[in-house]
Motif scaffolding. Structure first.
Motif: not given
Length: 322
Positions: A227-237
């Motif tokens: 899923x990361x490779x296809x869409x990227x990952x959301x990181x919250x700060x």
């Protein structure tokens, strides 16, 4: 004997229905840090990630917990001839409700069969618990809770994993765990800003990091997660970067400064900034067995001035350059 059976059922019930904090602090930390003995019904198995759970466990038995030594395969998607474990819920920080101290992490994996039966209605799901990286602790064990669950149960489990707070899951918005792709860039940008706007409170949920730009991207994502490779990952700060601190192996550099994001009525609703990672220590990346170079980027989103300025949504992506 009856007393032993009663104690066994009590511990099993607690592990099944207790909060994540209890599993980490009472059981995992107790065994790893305090040297407590394992309960008799814990199973030691270092190769659980390389086995088909159908061949090892009885799906009709009540739910149970496994303790196993941590190996290189732990948390990855290594499998067997019939299928493999895949991450469906990335790391979530587990904090003490009393002190706010970070106790450990939890991720969720699902066993995916290569060939699904026609009457495929349930799947094996693993909840993996591990402690934080403390130099004084020997990080050689994790706790894996493995269950045979219906798809509706899995969806509910994931919703609790990603919801903004630990309160009633019906009262909170679900934050995106992966990136979102639309052919219309404007709609994509508005989607991320809307995720910030609709989140509750002034702070993000507990599974965030404020050190996005102080970490190597490999510490933020799992390359085995499709899923990361296809869409990227959301990181919250809870704060924006402002500068690109160096980290082990490289540093993040601003590629494109603040871009205004406007509504259909022309009003500025937020900002978008793009960072690219420059590696000073070369990493070797393989794609289909071939060595490739990669480009890491972060798209940073924040709302317009004076609106939830302590909330920043970062979308980290990876591009293979052949």
């Amino acid at each position: 004997m009856e007393d032993d059976d009663a104690a066994y059922d009590l511990i099993k019930h607690e592990l099944l229905y207790s909060e994540d904090e209890v599993i980490i602090s009472r059981y995992l930390k107790g065994m790893v840090v305090n040297g407590d003995s394992w309960p008799d019904h814990f199973i030691e198995d270092a190769n659980v990630f390389t086995k088909n759970p159908d061949k090892v466990f009885n799906s009709e038995r009540p739910r149970f917990v496994i303790v196993k030594p941590r190996t290189e395969a732990c948390g990855k998607t290594d499998g067997c001839d019939s299928g493999c474990w895949r991450i469906i819920g990335r790391d979530k920080l587990i904090k003490s409700e009393e002190t706010g101290k970070i106790l450990g992490f939890k991720k969720i994996l699902k066993f995916c069969l290569k060939r699904k039966p026609i009457d495929y209605k349930r799947s094996w799901v693993m909840e993996e618990y591990r402690l934080t990286n403390n130099l004084n602790w020997k990080q050689d064990h994790v706790i894996c809770k493995i269950r045979f669950m219906f798809e509706a149960e899995i969806s509910f489990l994931l919703s609790k994993h990603f919801y903004t707070t630990s309160e009633s899951v019906l009262e909170n918005e679900l934050l995106p765990s992966y990136g979102y792709y639309l052919s219309n860039t404007q709609e994509e940008d508005e989607f991320y800003l809307d995720a910030i706007m609709t989140s509750e409170g002034n702070e993000w949920p507990s599974y965030v990091t404020n050190n996005v730009y102080c970490l190597h991207p490999l510490e933020l994502v799992d390359l085995q997660d499709r899923m990361f490779n296809d869409y990227g990952t959301c990181i919250f700060a809870n704060k924006t970067c402002g500068e690109t601190d160096k980290c082990d192996g490289g540093y993040w550099k601003i590629l494109h400064g603040d871009k205004l994001i406007k509504s259909n009525f022309g009003k500025v609703i937020g900002f978008k900034k793009v960072f690219e990672f420059y590696e000073t220590v070369r990493q070797i990346y393989l794609c289909d067995g071939e060595e490739v170079t990669v480009t890491w980027t972060i798209q940073e989103y924040r709302l317009s001035k004076n609106v939830k300025q302590n909330k920043v949504l970062c979308v980290i992506k990876l591009t293979y350059d052949r």
